[in-house]
Design an enzyme around this catalytic site. Sequence first.
Site, PDB file in Angstrom:
ATOM      1  N   LYS A 184      91.272  49.044  36.899  1.00  0.00           N
ATOM      2  CA  LYS A 184      90.744  49.377  38.429  1.00  0.00           C
ATOM      3  C   LYS A 184      91.625  49.072  39.266  1.00  0.00           C
ATOM      4  CE  LYS A 184      86.580  50.612  40.359  1.00  0.00           C
ATOM      5  NZ  LYS A 184      85.658  51.475  39.867  1.00  0.00           N
TER       6      LYS A 184
HETATM    7  P1  NAD Z   1      82.258  56.537  48.483  1.00  0.00           P
HETATM    8  O1  NAD Z   1      83.574  56.150  49.326  1.00  0.00           O
HETATM    9  O2  NAD Z   1      82.170  58.054  48.230  1.00  0.00           O
HETATM   10  O3  NAD Z   1      80.930  56.231  49.284  1.00  0.00           O
HETATM   11  C1  NAD Z   1      80.431  54.918  49.703  1.00  0.00           C
HETATM   12  C2  NAD Z   1      79.408  54.972  50.779  1.00  0.00           C
HETATM   13  O4  NAD Z   1      79.069  53.611  51.067  1.00  0.00           O
HETATM   14  C3  NAD Z   1      79.867  55.607  51.881  1.00  0.00           C
HETATM   15  O5  NAD Z   1      78.450  56.255  52.496  1.00  0.00           O
HETATM   16  C4  NAD Z   1      80.282  54.426  52.748  1.00  0.00           C
HETATM   17  O6  NAD Z   1      79.951  54.542  54.295  1.00  0.00           O
HETATM   18  C5  NAD Z   1      79.050  53.413  52.263  1.00  0.00           C
HETATM   19  N1  NAD Z   1      79.521  51.898  52.372  1.00  0.00           N
HETATM   20  C6  NAD Z   1      80.652  51.414  52.412  1.00  0.00           C
HETATM   21  N2  NAD Z   1      80.648  50.097  52.887  1.00  0.00           N
HETATM   22  C7  NAD Z   1      79.462  49.792  53.142  1.00  0.00           C
HETATM   23  C8  NAD Z   1      78.835  48.662  53.316  1.00  0.00           C
HETATM   24  N3  NAD Z   1      79.404  47.433  53.592  1.00  0.00           N
HETATM   25  N4  NAD Z   1      77.344  48.760  53.456  1.00  0.00           N
HETATM   26  C9  NAD Z   1      76.810  49.902  53.283  1.00  0.00           C
HETATM   27  N5  NAD Z   1      77.370  50.918  52.872  1.00  0.00           N
HETATM   28  C10 NAD Z   1      78.680  50.902  52.834  1.00  0.00           C
HETATM   29  O7  NAD Z   1      82.435  55.624  47.235  1.00  0.00           O
HETATM   30  P2  NAD Z   1      81.697  56.320  46.081  1.00  0.00           P
HETATM   31  O8  NAD Z   1      82.649  56.969  45.152  1.00  0.00           O
HETATM   32  O9  NAD Z   1      80.269  56.962  46.356  1.00  0.00           O
HETATM   33  O10 NAD Z   1      81.127  54.894  45.117  1.00  0.00           O
HETATM   34  C11 NAD Z   1      80.017  54.197  45.715  1.00  0.00           C
HETATM   35  C12 NAD Z   1      79.853  52.983  44.508  1.00  0.00           C
HETATM   36  O11 NAD Z   1      79.690  53.871  43.066  1.00  0.00           O
HETATM   37  C13 NAD Z   1      81.026  52.124  44.112  1.00  0.00           C
HETATM   38  O12 NAD Z   1      80.457  51.025  43.846  1.00  0.00           O
HETATM   39  C14 NAD Z   1      81.886  52.547  43.223  1.00  0.00           C
HETATM   40  O13 NAD Z   1      82.692  51.768  42.412  1.00  0.00           O
HETATM   41  C15 NAD Z   1      80.740  53.226  42.307  1.00  0.00           C
HETATM   42  N6  NAD Z   1      81.043  54.272  41.382  1.00  0.00           N
HETATM   43  C16 NAD Z   1      81.561  55.649  41.542  1.00  0.00           C
HETATM   44  C17 NAD Z   1      82.074  56.534  40.897  1.00  0.00           C
HETATM   45  C18 NAD Z   1      82.706  57.876  41.441  1.00  0.00           C
HETATM   46  O14 NAD Z   1      82.609  58.755  40.546  1.00  0.00           O
HETATM   47  N7  NAD Z   1      82.717  57.927  42.378  1.00  0.00           N
HETATM   48  C19 NAD Z   1      81.644  56.330  39.456  1.00  0.00           C
HETATM   49  C20 NAD Z   1      81.244  55.079  38.834  1.00  0.00           C
HETATM   50  C21 NAD Z   1      80.676  54.006  39.910  1.00  0.00           C
END
Ligand code: NAD
Length: 440
Positions: A123
């Site tokens: 990561k």
């Molecule tokens: P992203 O940046 O696309 O979206 C994140 C969302 O969370 C946004 O809507 C943002 O405004 C919101 N956010 C950020 N800080 C916040 C807070 N303090 N309180 C409330 N909302 C908040 O990110 P993503 O890729 O959708 O990732 C989200 C989660 O999913 C993370 O934990 C990430 O590790 C996990 N994840 C992502 C992927 C992927 O393929 N993108 C895969 C597995 C896991």
Amino acid sequence: MSTPSIQQSSTSSLSSHLWEGSELYRNAVMDLENAATVMDLDRNVMTRLKVPRRAVIVSVPVRMDDGSVRVFEGYRVLHNITLGPGKGGIRYHHHVNLSETAGLAMLMTFKCSLMELPLGGAKGGIRVDHTQLSRAETQALTRRYTMELMTVFGPESDVPAPDIGTDGQTMAWIMDTYSQGKGHAVHGVVTGKPVEIGGSLGRAESTGRGVVYTIEHSVKYLESKGKPHPKMDGSTTVAIHGFGKVGAVAAEELHMRGVKVVAVSDVSGGIYNPKGLDIPKIKDWIYNNRVVKGFPGAEWISNEQLLELDVDILIPAAVDDVITEKNVDRVKARMIAEGANGPTSSVAQQKLEARGVFIIPDILCNAGGVIVSYFEWVQGIQSFFWTEAEVNARLAHVMARAFKKVIGVKERYNCGMKSAALISAIENLSKAMLLRGLYP
Ligand code: NAD
């Protein structure tokens, strides 16, 4: 022939306090310890898994648009590469730190092993409020971070992907910077890249889609056991914390199935309509306004209120550690699908499972992204690309296999879903670790 226990790893003498600054890391270790007790894991394997293999901290200087220079802190942690190259996203967020990155890298090791992918766990991230940077500043930040990690990244050693605050464009800049350094195009250095430069069809939607697949499997499983369960129709209510790459796609997939998504949120706060939200309209709104704030026809609620709504399914899909000892007694959802990594603390999770809440653990629930990242890597190596239907069918197959395996372990050990997922992952990984042994 039985495999010998690996010798005590040298890292056992390395004080783990270095990593323990974040709740996420502490929870990851606590979950590992709980699973290890249930499955009676080899003590030396456990000692090795508690700490990452390598962590790199880099300074990332950026000339801002106003001519000033700011220096950001970046990280890349490789947790374990027994099964293959390190795999894991890159996060741009103002809370990123070494310990959180190490905890997330550990989760990636377990996720890849659970999904039986030939990949290890890694990561990375930069401590930055990316919403305050211009496109030019973000590009400069990404390219310099990549340059500082030129000897770390590589298609056979450590392969980044998008995470919070990063996307296909970020991956394209990483790929280009790395390729400039090598003198030729190196597609396999990142996944989650745009299709035009070797990305996979279906990668952008894969995590959110996978979240919904695991909800469907859970519904069927609970139904088969004669337990109360939500239905995949308009009688079911869902709240989604985080409307980004994971949350928005999960919302769309549920909406398409007729399930009622009543609340969504992002960093600006949340919106709620007990009759159900029009998800495509919210996506259009965000396209024009960047955040959900101000979306008409819904009540304005805080992120804290969203997590405590009386809904059938809660999908935390933003940051980690949002369901903790502080709010767990007010969380009313009957099912929690962990779209985010590490959204539920160990203590909160035990309390929820004791109350009969069905938790779909992160390493199972959100694995769709790394599965299709693996497909992208494989397609890139072969220079032979699949249709989106092929990608989705293979994604569904891998997720169904993992879900079935986790349920098998849950029933074998009579434990919760979180422990069952971890045990499944560790059973696979520990066999490989013991076979390879400890070098030297
Ligand atoms: P992203 O940046 O696309 O979206 C994140 C969302 O969370 C946004 O809507 C943002 O405004 C919101 N956010 C950020 N800080 C916040 C807070 N303090 N309180 C409330 N909302 C908040 O990110 P993503 O890729 O959708 O990732 C989200 C989660 O999913 C993370 O934990 C990430 O590790 C996990 N994840 C992502 C992927 C992927 O393929 N993108 C895969 C597995 C896991």
